[in-house]
Each structure stands twice: as C-alpha cells, then as structure tokens.
Design a protein around this motif. Structure first.
Motif, PDB file in Angstrom:
ATOM      1  N   ALA A 191       2.182  -2.472  16.981  1.00 55.44           N
ATOM      2  CA  ALA A 191       1.275  -2.534  15.830  1.00 55.44           C
ATOM      3  C   ALA A 191       1.575  -1.478  14.783  1.00 55.44           C
ATOM      4  CB  ALA A 191      -0.293  -2.577  16.271  1.00 55.44           C
ATOM      5  N   SER A 192       1.637  -2.055  13.618  1.00 53.12           N
ATOM      6  CA  SER A 192       2.009  -1.217  12.520  1.00 53.12           C
ATOM      7  C   SER A 192       1.502  -1.842  11.070  1.00 53.12           C
ATOM      8  CB  SER A 192       3.563  -0.789  12.573  1.00 53.12           C
ATOM      9  OG  SER A 192       4.322  -1.784  12.052  1.00 53.12           O
ATOM     10  N   SER A 193       1.976  -1.134  10.058  1.00 57.80           N
ATOM     11  CA  SER A 193       1.544  -1.764   8.769  1.00 57.80           C
ATOM     12  C   SER A 193       2.934  -2.245   8.216  1.00 57.80           C
ATOM     13  CB  SER A 193       1.047  -0.703   7.797  1.00 57.80           C
ATOM     14  OG  SER A 193       1.881   0.264   7.673  1.00 57.80           O
ATOM     15  N   ALA A 194       3.925  -2.193   8.985  1.00 59.99           N
ATOM     16  CA  ALA A 194       5.578  -2.436   8.011  1.00 59.99           C
ATOM     17  C   ALA A 194       5.825  -1.696   6.783  1.00 59.99           C
ATOM     18  CB  ALA A 194       5.368  -3.946   8.068  1.00 59.99           C
ATOM     19  N   ASN A 195       5.047  -0.499   6.684  1.00 62.37           N
ATOM     20  CA  ASN A 195       5.289   0.460   5.464  1.00 62.37           C
ATOM     21  C   ASN A 195       4.280  -0.027   4.525  1.00 62.37           C
ATOM     22  OD1 ASN A 195       6.842   2.394   6.991  1.00 62.37           O
ATOM     23  ND2 ASN A 195       8.606   1.206   6.859  1.00 62.37           N
ATOM     24  N   ILE A 196       3.427  -1.086   4.563  1.00 58.95           N
ATOM     25  CA  ILE A 196       2.703  -1.332   3.638  1.00 58.95           C
ATOM     26  C   ILE A 196       1.812  -0.290   2.989  1.00 58.95           C
ATOM     27  CG2 ILE A 196       0.674  -3.181   2.666  1.00 58.95           C
ATOM     28  CD1 ILE A 196       2.192  -5.193   4.380  1.00 58.95           C
ATOM     29  N   CYS A 197       1.309   0.471   4.308  1.00 58.50           N
ATOM     30  CA  CYS A 197       0.570   1.612   3.972  1.00 58.50           C
ATOM     31  C   CYS A 197       1.144   2.779   4.707  1.00 58.50           C
ATOM     32  CB  CYS A 197      -0.678   1.524   4.908  1.00 58.50           C
ATOM     33  SG  CYS A 197      -1.812   0.119   4.221  1.00 58.50           S
ATOM     34  N   ALA A 198       0.617   3.898   3.964  1.00 61.87           N
ATOM     35  CA  ALA A 198       1.604   5.288   4.198  1.00 61.87           C
ATOM     36  C   ALA A 198       0.546   6.136   4.767  1.00 61.87           C
ATOM     37  CB  ALA A 198       2.273   5.848   3.423  1.00 61.87           C
TER      38      ALA A 198
END
Length: 202
Positions: free
Chosen positions: A179-186
């Motif tokens: 699970a990750s934000s795909a770099n949408i959030c940092a």
C-alpha cells in the motif's frame, strides 16, 4: 491519533491496538455471518492468514527482507464476479474486501479492490493479482522506524500471490501486499507485507 508525534509512542500504540482489536472483532463477526449465508451475499471465498509486517524495513543484521515481525492477521472476502459487460470486458475480476490487522502497535488497514486469478496451465496452481484502495491507521509523517510515513490516509492497494487449490473447497497461497500513495502525498514510504493465506471456497 497524534500522527505527527512518532508512531510508536505509548499513546499511539494503545490507540492502534484498540483499532486492531476492533477490526479483528468486526472481521470475525463478518466472517461468521457470511459463512452462515455465503450464497446470499455472493461470497465466493473466505480467506485468513498471517503476514510478516513491513518486510522491506531492514532487520538488525541488515537483511534485505526482514521476516522477524509476524504481527499481522489477514481476513479477506472474495465475491463472485458480477454478471455485467464491464466486468467481463476487464477479465471477470472478483470484488475483494479485506483487512490486515497488526498486533504489534503498527499499521493496520482495510482494503477494497478487484482480484484477477489465472490458472497455471492444467494444474491446481494459480496466480492472482489485486488492485484497489486501502484506508490505514498509521502515521502520515514523523513515524519512528519500523513504522512508516505513509503520507495519505487513503492509499493505493496492490497484492499478488501464487496459490494452489488443495481440494474443491480449500486453497493455500503465498501472498504479497503493498500500500502506498504512488507519490501523490509526501513522504511516501509505503507498506509491504508478505505471508501465507488459506481459503475456503463456496
């Protein structure tokens, strides 16, 4: 939850354990109700398993994959693929609802997605993949390792596995989930768990 103060504070651990217990209780109630009337709900398979948490967080010896944190319980429901043109057009995936509950004071999540399963030739072996979204109770920033800075509360969810139909009703599978934000959030540290699941098909 005070997510900016370090994920493994005593307060955060207590809150996460309470969340984990709540999700586990709800999951057991859901599984019990579904097992009693699976056909009515359109359930195709119930799964449960154990996962090693955040395996890509290096261990004390610098291991590339760290399997020391067997802290997660996985509960999963696979539903029959809807008889609709859209689902047939994308390969007849099965809707998937599940939860990964951590009992070590770290991240737990619930996830919803679509699961595709493909048999390996004329054998009982199959491979599968899932894509969807997950909602977690982890830290957004300033987490203390091995907890993760996950950036967003809502993340993309992917899983993959190789399994076997051991009987007409029973399955076993080696599973990976991420699970990750795909770099949408940092920041976006992501969360990766690996383990074993067993299932009962209706």
């Amino acid at each position: 939850m005070r997510r900016s103060r370090g994920f493994l504070s005593d307060e955060a651990v207590g809150e996460n354990m309470a969340f984990a217990r709540l999700v586990a209780i709800l999951g057991m109630m859901l599984v019990g109700a579904t097992a009693a009337s699976a056909q009515d709900f359109g359930v195709a398979e119930i799964r449960g398993g154990f996962l090693a948490h955040s395996v890509d967080e290096k261990g004390p010896g610098g291991e590339l994959l760290n399997f020391t944190r067997w802290e997660d319980i996985s509960v999963e429901l696979l539903f029959r693929s809807p008889d609709a043109d859209l689902f047939r057009w994308i390969g007849s995936p099965k809707p998937n609802l599940g939860a990964t509950v951590n009992f070590g004071g770290r991240e737990s999540m619930i996830h919803l997605g679509l699961t595709w399963q493909v048999p390996v030739f004329d054998t009982p072996v199959f491979i599968e993949g899932t894509f969807g979204g997950a909602l977690h109770n982890g830290a957004l920033t300033n987490a203390n390792a091995p907890a993760r800075d996950l950036g967003c509360s809502l993340l993309f969810y992917e899983s993959a596995g190789i399994g076997m139909n051991v009987s007409d009703n029973a399955t076993v599978m080696l599973a990976w989930e991420h699970a990750s934000s795909a770099n949408i959030c940092a920041p976006n540290r992501g969360l990766t768990n690996i383990g074993v699941k067993v299932g009962y098909k209706f």
